[in-house]
Design a protein around this motif. Structure first.
Motif, PDB file in Angstrom:
ATOM      1  N   GLU A 177     -13.095   1.112   7.907  1.00 16.36           N
ATOM      2  CA  GLU A 177     -11.835   0.460   7.536  1.00 16.36           C
ATOM      3  C   GLU A 177     -12.075  -0.650   6.511  1.00 16.36           C
ATOM      4  OE1 GLU A 177      -7.680  -0.197   7.673  1.00 16.36           O
ATOM      5  OE2 GLU A 177      -8.821   1.415   8.582  1.00 16.36           O
ATOM      6  N   GLU A 178     -13.095  -1.482   6.741  1.00 16.87           N
ATOM      7  CA  GLU A 178     -13.346  -2.601   5.826  1.00 16.87           C
ATOM      8  C   GLU A 178     -13.757  -2.098   4.446  1.00 16.87           C
ATOM      9  OE1 GLU A 178     -17.918  -3.838   7.054  1.00 16.87           O
ATOM     10  OE2 GLU A 178     -16.261  -5.014   7.848  1.00 16.87           O
ATOM     11  N   HIS A 179     -14.484  -0.980   4.389  1.00 20.28           N
ATOM     12  CA  HIS A 179     -14.862  -0.431   3.089  1.00 20.28           C
ATOM     13  C   HIS A 179     -13.673   0.215   2.397  1.00 20.28           C
ATOM     14  CE1 HIS A 179     -19.406  -0.229   4.223  1.00 20.28           C
ATOM     15  NE2 HIS A 179     -19.005  -1.447   3.902  1.00 20.28           N
ATOM     16  N   ARG A 180     -12.803   0.907   3.160  1.00 26.11           N
ATOM     17  CA  ARG A 180     -11.595   1.491   2.555  1.00 26.11           C
ATOM     18  C   ARG A 180     -10.698   0.411   1.972  1.00 26.11           C
ATOM     19  NH1 ARG A 180     -11.099   4.669   7.105  1.00 26.11           N
ATOM     20  NH2 ARG A 180      -9.160   3.673   7.689  1.00 26.11           N
ATOM     21  N   ILE A 193       0.360  -8.373   3.363  1.00 25.41           N
ATOM     22  CA  ILE A 193       1.368  -7.839   4.286  1.00 25.41           C
ATOM     23  C   ILE A 193       1.116  -6.351   4.519  1.00 25.41           C
ATOM     24  CG2 ILE A 193       3.831  -7.294   4.538  1.00 25.41           C
ATOM     25  CD1 ILE A 193       4.416  -9.947   3.070  1.00 25.41           C
ATOM     26  N   ILE A 194       0.828  -5.610   3.449  1.00 25.69           N
ATOM     27  CA  ILE A 194       0.556  -4.180   3.585  1.00 25.69           C
ATOM     28  C   ILE A 194      -0.681  -3.966   4.448  1.00 25.69           C
ATOM     29  CG2 ILE A 194      -0.166  -2.095   2.331  1.00 25.69           C
ATOM     30  CD1 ILE A 194       1.610  -3.068   0.006  1.00 25.69           C
ATOM     31  N   LYS A 195      -1.731  -4.712   4.175  1.00 23.78           N
ATOM     32  CA  LYS A 195      -2.970  -4.577   4.956  1.00 23.78           C
ATOM     33  C   LYS A 195      -2.704  -4.831   6.430  1.00 23.78           C
ATOM     34  CE  LYS A 195      -5.477  -7.998   5.723  1.00 23.78           C
ATOM     35  NZ  LYS A 195      -6.305  -9.069   6.151  1.00 23.78           N
ATOM     36  N   ASN A 196      -1.988  -5.898   6.735  1.00 17.91           N
ATOM     37  CA  ASN A 196      -1.709  -6.232   8.131  1.00 17.91           C
ATOM     38  C   ASN A 196      -0.796  -5.194   8.788  1.00 17.91           C
ATOM     39  OD1 ASN A 196      -3.335  -8.498   8.025  1.00 17.91           O
ATOM     40  ND2 ASN A 196      -1.646  -9.853   7.475  1.00 17.91           N
ATOM     41  N   ALA A 197       0.163  -4.669   8.042  1.00 14.21           N
ATOM     42  CA  ALA A 197       1.038  -3.626   8.587  1.00 14.21           C
ATOM     43  C   ALA A 197       0.231  -2.360   8.879  1.00 14.21           C
ATOM     44  CB  ALA A 197       2.173  -3.324   7.609  1.00 14.21           C
ATOM     45  N   GLU A 216      -8.975 -12.883  -1.307  1.00 19.07           N
ATOM     46  CA  GLU A 216      -7.879 -13.651  -0.712  1.00 19.07           C
ATOM     47  C   GLU A 216      -6.980 -12.761   0.137  1.00 19.07           C
ATOM     48  OE1 GLU A 216      -5.823 -15.784  -3.813  1.00 19.07           O
ATOM     49  OE2 GLU A 216      -7.615 -16.937  -4.340  1.00 19.07           O
ATOM     50  N   VAL A 217      -6.694 -11.552  -0.351  1.00 21.33           N
ATOM     51  CA  VAL A 217      -5.861 -10.621   0.413  1.00 21.33           C
ATOM     52  C   VAL A 217      -6.521 -10.305   1.752  1.00 21.33           C
ATOM     53  CG1 VAL A 217      -5.011  -8.242   0.506  1.00 21.33           C
ATOM     54  CG2 VAL A 217      -4.726  -9.572  -1.585  1.00 21.33           C
ATOM     55  N   LEU A 218      -7.829 -10.067   1.713  1.00 21.04           N
ATOM     56  CA  LEU A 218      -8.558  -9.699   2.924  1.00 21.04           C
ATOM     57  C   LEU A 218      -8.979 -10.909   3.757  1.00 21.04           C
ATOM     58  CD1 LEU A 218     -10.775  -6.871   1.417  1.00 21.04           C
ATOM     59  CD2 LEU A 218      -8.717  -6.625   2.804  1.00 21.04           C
ATOM     60  N   GLU A 219      -8.753 -12.088   3.194  1.00 17.50           N
ATOM     61  CA  GLU A 219      -9.109 -13.337   3.867  1.00 17.50           C
ATOM     62  C   GLU A 219     -10.596 -13.385   4.215  1.00 17.50           C
ATOM     63  OE1 GLU A 219      -5.350 -14.702   6.311  1.00 17.50           O
ATOM     64  OE2 GLU A 219      -5.707 -12.554   6.640  1.00 17.50           O
ATOM     65  N   ILE A 220     -11.425 -13.067   3.183  1.00 18.20           N
ATOM     66  CA  ILE A 220     -12.875 -13.118   3.323  1.00 18.20           C
ATOM     67  C   ILE A 220     -13.453 -13.803   2.085  1.00 18.20           C
ATOM     68  CG2 ILE A 220     -13.061 -11.037   4.769  1.00 18.20           C
ATOM     69  CD1 ILE A 220     -13.840  -9.464   2.254  1.00 18.20           C
ATOM     70  N   PRO A 221     -14.688 -14.309   2.160  1.00 23.55           N
ATOM     71  CA  PRO A 221     -15.317 -14.896   0.968  1.00 23.55           C
ATOM     72  C   PRO A 221     -15.579 -13.822  -0.100  1.00 23.55           C
ATOM     73  CG  PRO A 221     -16.490 -15.544   2.972  1.00 23.55           C
ATOM     74  CD  PRO A 221     -15.495 -14.488   3.362  1.00 23.55           C
ATOM     75  N   VAL A 222     -15.631 -14.258  -1.365  1.00 22.80           N
ATOM     76  CA  VAL A 222     -15.871 -13.330  -2.468  1.00 22.80           C
ATOM     77  C   VAL A 222     -17.220 -12.636  -2.299  1.00 22.80           C
ATOM     78  CG1 VAL A 222     -16.171 -13.137  -4.971  1.00 22.80           C
ATOM     79  CG2 VAL A 222     -14.398 -14.616  -4.053  1.00 22.80           C
ATOM     80  N   GLY A 223     -18.232 -13.353  -1.824  1.00 25.73           N
ATOM     81  CA  GLY A 223     -19.548 -12.754  -1.612  1.00 25.73           C
ATOM     82  C   GLY A 223     -19.504 -11.629  -0.596  1.00 25.73           C
TER      83      GLY A 223
END
Length: 167
Positions: free
Chosen positions: A109-112, A58-62, A130-137
């Motif tokens: 942004e993605e690195h931050r 939620i914080i990331k999306n906000a 999971e928070v970023l909705e990306i694979p672990v790799g």
């Protein structure tokens, strides 16, 4: 009660928000927005899942919403406070902290986001992914690139490596 569990996460929420925004006031506003969204949409949280991951998403999306809004309004972020203090170790530590904040602010942004979740807040890779909705790799490779970029930025910044003082 869900509200109490969310309230218990406030320190971690503020830490993550500060890692994203670099400004106390912006971070506080972001946490407030996230709290309002979380409490207003508490029915969307699935019991048995990680509440902190849900809140961080939620914080990331906000924050993404806020950055887009600022871009549309053509507003600029306030410049970093680069005040130079002389005379004690506290000043050197303050300068190093400013250099690290500046270096993090120069990351993409993605690195931050990965730095904020993994290095600042200490979230496990799986949960951060999971928070970023990306694979672990993907998270792992972004984090490796972010660390390399930070090392390079800090190596190039004289504030992060102040010269030794002469006695």
């Amino acid at each position: 009660m869900l509200a109490n569990e969310i309230a218990a996460l406030l320190p971690r929420m503020r830490r993550f928000a500060r890692a994203l925004t670099f400004h106390r006031e912006d971070a506080d506003d972001l946490v407030q927005i996230a709290m309002e969204r979380a409490l207003g949409r508490s029915g969307q949280w699935e019991p048995g899942t990680r509440l902190d991951s849900w809140i961080f998403r939620i914080i990331k999306n906000a924050w993404i919403d806020e950055v887009r809004s600022r871009t549309r309004r053509a507003e600029l972020f306030a410049p970093e406070e680069d005040g130079e203090q002389v005379g004690d170790n506290h000043a050197a530590a303050h300068q190093q902290r400013l250099a690290v904040q500046k270096a993090i602010s120069l990351l993409s942004e993605e690195h931050r986001l990965v730095v904020g979740l993994v290095l600042v807040d200490g979230l496990p890779y799986k949960e951060a992914a999971e928070v970023l909705e990306i694979p672990v790799g993907t998270l792992t490779s972004r984090l490796a690139r972010a660390r390399e970029a930070l090392q390079q930025l800090l190596a190039d910044d004289p504030l992060s490596n102040p010269p030794a003082r002469k006695s």
